[in-house]
Write a protein that holds these residues in place. Structure first.
Motif, PDB file in Angstrom:
ATOM      1  N   PRO A 183       0.791  -1.233   0.000  1.00  8.10           N
ATOM      2  CA  PRO A 183       0.000   0.000   0.000  1.00  8.10           C
ATOM      3  C   PRO A 183       0.827   1.288   0.000  1.00  8.10           C
ATOM      4  CG  PRO A 183      -0.037  -1.006   2.165  1.00  8.10           C
ATOM      5  CD  PRO A 183       0.651  -1.981   1.263  1.00  8.10           C
ATOM      6  N   ASP A 184       2.090   1.239   0.410  1.00  9.33           N
ATOM      7  CA  ASP A 184       2.940   2.429   0.386  1.00  9.33           C
ATOM      8  C   ASP A 184       4.389   1.995   0.189  1.00  9.33           C
ATOM      9  OD1 ASP A 184       4.326   4.766   0.623  1.00  9.33           O
ATOM     10  OD2 ASP A 184       3.443   5.377   2.527  1.00  9.33           O
ATOM     11  N   ALA A 185       4.854   2.084  -1.045  1.00  9.13           N
ATOM     12  CA  ALA A 185       6.193   1.606  -1.394  1.00  9.13           C
ATOM     13  C   ALA A 185       7.201   2.747  -1.526  1.00  9.13           C
ATOM     14  CB  ALA A 185       6.136   0.810  -2.697  1.00  9.13           C
ATOM     15  N   SER A 186       6.902   3.900  -0.942  1.00  5.58           N
ATOM     16  CA  SER A 186       7.797   5.057  -1.098  1.00  5.58           C
ATOM     17  C   SER A 186       9.213   4.738  -0.637  1.00  5.58           C
ATOM     18  CB  SER A 186       7.253   6.251  -0.310  1.00  5.58           C
ATOM     19  OG  SER A 186       6.016   6.673  -0.802  1.00  5.58           O
ATOM     20  N   HIS A 187       9.331   4.203   0.551  1.00 10.35           N
ATOM     21  CA  HIS A 187      10.644   3.942   1.145  1.00 10.35           C
ATOM     22  C   HIS A 187      11.415   2.898   0.343  1.00 10.35           C
ATOM     23  CE1 HIS A 187      13.507   2.626   4.326  1.00 10.35           C
ATOM     24  NE2 HIS A 187      13.367   3.863   4.782  1.00 10.35           N
ATOM     25  N   GLY A 188      10.787   1.767   0.075  1.00  9.43           N
ATOM     26  CA  GLY A 188      11.467   0.692  -0.643  1.00  9.43           C
ATOM     27  C   GLY A 188      11.815   1.050  -2.078  1.00  9.43           C
ATOM     28  N   THR A 189      10.953   1.834  -2.736  1.00 11.20           N
ATOM     29  CA  THR A 189      11.223   2.255  -4.110  1.00 11.20           C
ATOM     30  C   THR A 189      12.385   3.241  -4.137  1.00 11.20           C
ATOM     31  OG1 THR A 189       8.881   1.973  -4.656  1.00 11.20           O
ATOM     32  CG2 THR A 189      10.202   3.264  -6.192  1.00 11.20           C
ATOM     33  N   HIS A 190      12.437   4.123  -3.145  1.00 10.78           N
ATOM     34  CA  HIS A 190      13.539   5.080  -3.049  1.00 10.78           C
ATOM     35  C   HIS A 190      14.868   4.352  -2.849  1.00 10.78           C
ATOM     36  CE1 HIS A 190      15.767   8.674  -1.608  1.00 10.78           C
ATOM     37  NE2 HIS A 190      14.839   9.359  -2.265  1.00 10.78           N
ATOM     38  N   VAL A 191      14.867   3.393  -1.945  1.00  5.22           N
ATOM     39  CA  VAL A 191      16.055   2.572  -1.694  1.00  5.22           C
ATOM     40  C   VAL A 191      16.492   1.848  -2.976  1.00  5.22           C
ATOM     41  CG1 VAL A 191      16.790   0.442  -0.533  1.00  5.22           C
ATOM     42  CG2 VAL A 191      15.705   2.278   0.783  1.00  5.22           C
ATOM     43  N   SER A 192      15.527   1.298  -3.687  1.00  3.16           N
ATOM     44  CA  SER A 192      15.834   0.522  -4.895  1.00  3.16           C
ATOM     45  C   SER A 192      16.458   1.379  -5.985  1.00  3.16           C
ATOM     46  CB  SER A 192      14.557  -0.141  -5.423  1.00  3.16           C
ATOM     47  OG  SER A 192      14.046  -1.059  -4.485  1.00  3.16           O
ATOM     48  N   GLY A 193      15.947   2.604  -6.141  1.00  5.01           N
ATOM     49  CA  GLY A 193      16.512   3.501  -7.140  1.00  5.01           C
ATOM     50  C   GLY A 193      17.965   3.826  -6.848  1.00  5.01           C
ATOM     51  N   ILE A 194      18.280   4.055  -5.587  1.00  6.99           N
ATOM     52  CA  ILE A 194      19.665   4.342  -5.200  1.00  6.99           C
ATOM     53  C   ILE A 194      20.572   3.186  -5.608  1.00  6.99           C
ATOM     54  CG2 ILE A 194      21.221   4.699  -3.245  1.00  6.99           C
ATOM     55  CD1 ILE A 194      18.819   6.041  -1.808  1.00  6.99           C
TER      56      ILE A 194
END
Length: 542
Positions: free
Chosen positions: A285-296
């Motif tokens: 429901p909220d992938a902001s943190h994990g998506t940010h980490v993945s982009g890095i």
């Protein structure tokens, strides 16, 4: 709990407000720039690709992102997400026989039937408070008889004190942020009306007379600071996000009666016999943190989109186990085993909590990862604490006296781009004996859901720069063992004896070299040079 200073917890909210007012904008792509240039304290990724890697052929490396979830179809992560080729998508069968149905891009240990997922959870402290209160509330130490009861009562006293303090602090912080939101919204509206503009700029604000009764003096200074750094929209959004997150903390994280996990997953976090639960919704429901980490770690470096990840030949395996609240030890341990069993060579773990519940179960999973030669990269945490004195969980230690530890573990502190007293991020945990090295973790621009981008700060951002660096080393030097990769990263790190402000202190200074084991910052350029001198020890599959 996700270790990210951009998420509004009472422990970091004030620092977040200060940074929004006082810091200049981060240089573009700063975490990948060359720290030896003297301008920023980046990894040296761009220089490494240009000078050291252009004639080398990489292999693919899987990095497990144990986090809140990942938007796997983000435009900058296309082709950068692990695909389980043994699984036929959406046929409702466990084609590869690993116990997880339709796990095409990873697994969601916070999922339930019908595609439901847990978003908000309690803190482990709250769970312990609810568990211990019926038995020990109102009792005295002298009422305790056996050794186990005395230990449990001591834990209760500590938990009760910290829980009640957290309730008070969170409520006070919410009141403060609500007040700031109201006053600053009114100030912006008043300034735009009086100046006759729809958008404020530094040039327009400079025309305000210093003795203006409404907008002069401190109000003018405040407006100039905000507009000159984050800008009005970002500032107001940050404050609004703060109000929402702090209300959620009171409603969910600090509610001992919260039963969301049981209602959604239907799983008992204390029943360690079951590893096979959850669903295949790896975004949640909220992938902001994990998506940010993945982009890095792995955002595409060859396109012209928003940003560049560290490792162009890494792919992300999303393993969802971190809610908005404290992760359950059972979920963490099973997430580690899942990622290891499905081929990840590096695991990024940007989470942690103050109390363990089933530490032995997590430790067994950590040892399993070590046996399978998998590197574990962990965020040190954002409480401005000395981890030599106060540990968070999980950690590398398997015993209370810290004599037995995992050799495949890296604990990462966060630094800014400044080569001065502000080099360590003010929120970062540190430790001469416990934090291995510092890496970029302040105002890091990366991917977020809905195909967007944003800047986040936290040791949550520092850890994936190192996970990306480790993955990159393995793409070009696949025979290196996890311990060798760790050794290379630490030995090649950039030593720094600059006098810096101790995180969380207003005036106390120490040498930067006293804040971690290496006393240094990650230098990917030098790490690659050093890796070329190593003879790999990894047992390669035939």
């Amino acid at each position: 709990m996700k270790f990210n200073a951009a998420w509004w917890t009472s422990a970091v909210v004030v620092a977040s407000i200060v940074s929004a007012n006082a810091q200049e904008k981060a240089p573009d792509n700063w975490f990948n720039l060359d720290q030896n240039s003297g301008k920023v304290s980046g990894l040296g990724t761009e220089k490494a690709y240009q000078d050291l890697l252009k004639d080398m052929k990489p292999t693919r490396v899987i990095v497990g992102v144990l986090d809140s979830g990942v938007e796997v179809d983000h435009e900058d992560l296309k082709g950068k997400v692990w695909v389980n080729e043994k699984e036929i998508p959406n046929n409702g069968k466990d084609d590869d026989g690993n116990g997880y149905i339709d796990d095409v891009n990873g697994w969601n240990f916070l999922g339930g039937k019908g595609g439901k997922s847990v978003l908000h959870e309690t803190l482990e402290m709250t769970r312990l408070y609810g568990e211990l209160k019926p038995k020990y509330d109102g009792k005295k130490a002298e009422d305790m008889k056996g050794k186990a009861d005395k230990a449990a009562f001591a834990l209760w006293e500590r938990v009760k004190k910290e829980y009640e303090a957290e309730q008070t602090e969170t409520t006070a912080t919410l009141t403060m942020v609500e007040g700031l939101l109201k006053s600053e919204t009114e100030l912006f509206a008043k300034a735009k009306k009086k100046l006759g503009v729809e958008k404020l700029t530094k040039e327009i604000l400079a025309t305000i007379a210093d003795d203006d009764t409404e907008l002069g003096g401190d109000n003018k200074k405040k407006l100039l600071k905000i507009v000159g750094s984050t800008g009005e929209e970002a500032r107001i959004k940050r404050l609004k996000d703060g109000v929402v997150s702090l209300n959620d903390k009171i409603k969910f994280q600090l509610d001992p009666k919260n039963s969301i996990r049981k209602d959604v997953i239907g799983d008992d976090p204390n029943d360690l016999s079951n590893r096979f639960y959850g669903n295949n919704d790896v975004e949640g429901p909220d992938a902001s943190h994990g998506t940010h980490v993945s982009g890095i770690i792995a955002a595409n470096r060859n396109n012209t989109l928003g940003m560049k990840g560290v490792c162009n030949d890494c792919v992300i395996m999303s393993v969802r186990c971190v809610p908005d609240g404290d992760e359950a030890d059972k979920d963490v341990a099973n997430a580690i085993r899942y990622a290891v069993d499905n081929g990840a060579l590096v695991l990024n773990m940007s989470f942690g909590k103050a109390y363990p519940k089933h530490k032995k179960y997590v430790d067994e999973a950590l040892k399993y990862a070590a046996k399978k030669d998998v590197l574990l990269v962990h965020a040190a945490g954002n409480e401005s604490l000395n981890k030599d004195e106060t540990l968070n969980y999980p950690n590398r230690y398997f015993d209370d006296n810290r004599k037995c530890e995992g050799k495949n573990w890296l604990d990462i502190g966060a630094m800014t781009w400044h080569n001065d007293e502000h080099l360590p991020a003010s929120f970062s945990n540190y430790g001469k004996k416990t934090v291995d090295v510092f890496a970029p973790g302040f105002e890091i621009y990366s991917t977020i859901p809905d195909g967007k981008y944003a800047s986040f700060s936290g040791t949550s951002m520092a850890a994936p720069t190192v996970a990306g660096a480790a993955g990159l080393l393995l793409t070009y030097f696949p025979t290196l063992s996890s311990e060798q990769v760790k050794e290379i990263i630490m030995k090649s790190a950039h030593k720094n004896d600059t006098e810096v402000l101790v995180p969380g202190e207003d005036a106390k200074k120490v040498k930067f070299s006293d804040l971690s084991i290496t006393g240094a910052t990650v230098d990917l350029y030098e790490a690659i040079k050093l890796a070329k001198t190593y003879k790999g020890k990894r047992k390669m599959k035939k």
